[in-house]
Design an enzyme around this catalytic site. Structure first.
Site, mmCIF file in Angstrom:
data_model
loop_
_atom_site.group_PDB
_atom_site.id
_atom_site.type_symbol
_atom_site.label_atom_id
_atom_site.label_comp_id
_atom_site.label_asym_id
_atom_site.label_seq_id
_atom_site.Cartn_x
_atom_site.Cartn_y
_atom_site.Cartn_z
ATOM 1 N N GLU A 51 32.240 50.178 33.026
ATOM 2 C CA GLU A 51 31.470 48.959 32.742
ATOM 3 C C GLU A 51 30.213 49.173 31.890
ATOM 4 O O GLU A 51 29.152 48.648 32.202
ATOM 5 C CB GLU A 51 31.078 48.282 34.070
ATOM 6 C CG GLU A 51 32.269 47.977 34.952
ATOM 7 C CD GLU A 51 31.893 47.304 36.274
ATOM 8 O OE1 GLU A 51 30.705 47.241 36.600
ATOM 9 O OE2 GLU A 51 32.810 46.838 36.962
ATOM 10 N N GLU A 74 42.409 47.966 38.814
ATOM 11 C CA GLU A 74 41.810 47.364 40.019
ATOM 12 C C GLU A 74 42.397 45.970 40.246
ATOM 13 O O GLU A 74 41.670 44.981 40.378
ATOM 14 C CB GLU A 74 40.281 47.277 39.866
ATOM 15 C CG GLU A 74 39.628 48.597 39.518
ATOM 16 C CD GLU A 74 38.102 48.536 39.458
ATOM 17 O OE1 GLU A 74 37.503 47.569 39.970
ATOM 18 O OE2 GLU A 74 37.511 49.466 38.886
HETATM 19 C C1 GLA Z 1 34.131 47.209 40.095
HETATM 20 C C2 GLA Z 1 34.199 48.687 40.354
HETATM 21 C C3 GLA Z 1 34.978 48.996 41.589
HETATM 22 C C4 GLA Z 1 34.609 48.090 42.732
HETATM 23 C C5 GLA Z 1 34.707 46.658 42.304
HETATM 24 C C6 GLA Z 1 34.317 45.745 43.426
HETATM 25 O O1 GLA Z 1 35.295 46.699 39.624
HETATM 26 O O2 GLA Z 1 34.768 49.401 39.289
HETATM 27 O O3 GLA Z 1 34.732 50.309 41.957
HETATM 28 O O4 GLA Z 1 33.322 48.377 43.187
HETATM 29 O O5 GLA Z 1 33.821 46.468 41.230
HETATM 30 O O6 GLA Z 1 34.697 46.217 44.649
#
Ligand code: GLA
Length: 365
Positions: A162, A269
């Site tokens: 990010e 994710e």
């Molecule tokens: C982001 C992070 C993850 C997690 C999510 C929320 O996507 O990359 O590690 O913390 O937020 O749980």
């Protein structure tokens, strides 16, 4: 009572017992495989876990359904490196051992992120902000130590998480990493990870790539890294989506724009919230309590999961993994985001670890 009545009662009792026994069993159905088996010709299917989950009834589901793990929190800097001279390996080691024992892949998550970073790393002994040189040296030490420890077990790392800004007027996110080091921390992180484990696949991971403005910036960042010869091998699309986004067109455009880079793509994710997407944390409002997992919402979620996997299969020559963020609707980070305490149902298994209808929509193709 006639014999036929006894027979009917016996059948009902037997039926209920079998039904109960089947409901308690986490396997999908006799004779069918897990998600990983349905997708064995496409890509590994992963899931984010805590060390605690491996000690519960969820462990069986992990083994039967998935062939890749990601530590949800255990490898984040704040957890694994809470003090300058203090590494906390316990949870990460137990997840790594579970993956090895069960022949599962392991993704490392994550080496540099603006959240869940330990406070000490940015400060000197007097509590003052450290210089760029000190911070980069600390980052190098962190990356080298962590990546070497899991060399041979972690096959892919989310190296930088990010770093791109959501603000259309800004390129990099104005994090402490960026404010102290400039963009250099990004390339250094990849170089040091590569030095520590030349065999590991190194990913840049981010969210909301379905937004064309943010996607363009991510592509610019990666083109810049590749042209400088920085060892970056893949792009992680987090895939925190919802019943109302992405559209088929947004998702297709995302793949079409990333594929020409020639890097590996992974969904890192994945979850599909049953609430319309909101990107910012907010307080609970009166209407929130009325929102539940209704049949209509369930149908929208089934269609969204089904569409996403259809596109994943279509682009599987570039897509090398799909990882779910959390195991079942028993627990998800979305239970507390964007509204604290608002229950969400974003996964393919219900609270009893049983496959939801959405599960069948992604495995019947
Ligand atoms: C982001 C992070 C993850 C997690 C999510 C929320 O996507 O990359 O590690 O913390 O937020 O749980």
């Amino acid at each position: 009572m006639k014999y036929t009545s006894y027979a009917v009662i016996a059948l009902i009792v037997l039926g209920s017992v079998c039904c109960f026994a089947y409901r308690r069993h986490p396997a999908v159905a006799p004779g069918t495989g897990g998600l990983k088996d349905y997708y064995k010709n496409y890509f590994p299917i992963g899931v984010a876990v805590s060390a605690h989950a491996l000690q519960t009834d969820e462990a069986g589901l992990l083994i039967s359904q998935f062939n890749s793990l990601t530590p949800e929190n255990a490898m984040k800097m704040g957890v694994i490196h809470p003090g300058e001279q203090w590494y906390n390996w316990k949870e990460a080691d137990s997840i790594a051992a579970f993956a090895r024992r069960n022949g599962m892949k392991l993704r490392g998550h994550t080496l540099v992120w603006h959240r869940q970073a330990p406070g000490w790393i940015f400060k000197d002994a007097n509590g003052q902000q450290v210089s760029k040189e000190v911070l980069l040296q600390r980052l190098k030490e962190h990356i080298t130590t962590v990546v070497k420890r899991y060399k041979g077990t972690v096959y892919a790392w989310d190296v930088v998480n990010e770093a791109i800004s959501d603000d259309p007027r800004e390129f990099c996110r104005s994090s402490l990493w960026y404010r102290i080091c400039g963009e250099e921390f990004i390339e250094k992180a990849f170089q040091w990870a590569h030095e520590a484990d030349p065999d590991a696949l190194l990913f840049y991971n981010d969210y909301n790539e379905i937004n064309p403005v943010k996607r363009k910036k991510i592509i610019k960042l990666l083109n810049g890294l590749v042209s400088k010869g920085i060892p970056v091998h893949g792009i992680g699309l987090q895939g925190h989506w919802a019943i109302n986004e992405p559209s088929r067109e947004q998702l297709e455009n995302t793949f079409k724009d990333f594929i020409p880079l020639g890097l590996k793509l992974q969904i890192t994710e994945f979850d599909v919230s049953v609430y319309p997407k909101e990107h910012e944390m907010r307080t609970r409002q009166a209407g929130d309590s009325a929102a539940v997992f209704t049949p209509a919402v369930e149908q929208q979620q089934i269609e969204q999961f089904s569409m996403c996997f259809e596109i994943f299969r279509k682009y599987s020559s570039a897509l090398t993994g799909v990882t779910f963020w959390n195991i079942s609707d028993r627990h998800s980070w979305l239970d507390n985001f964007p509204v604290r305490g608002r229950k969400d149902y974003p996964l393919l298994f219900d609270k009893d670890l049983q496959p939801k209808k959405a599960f069948w929509s992604v495995v019947r193709f």
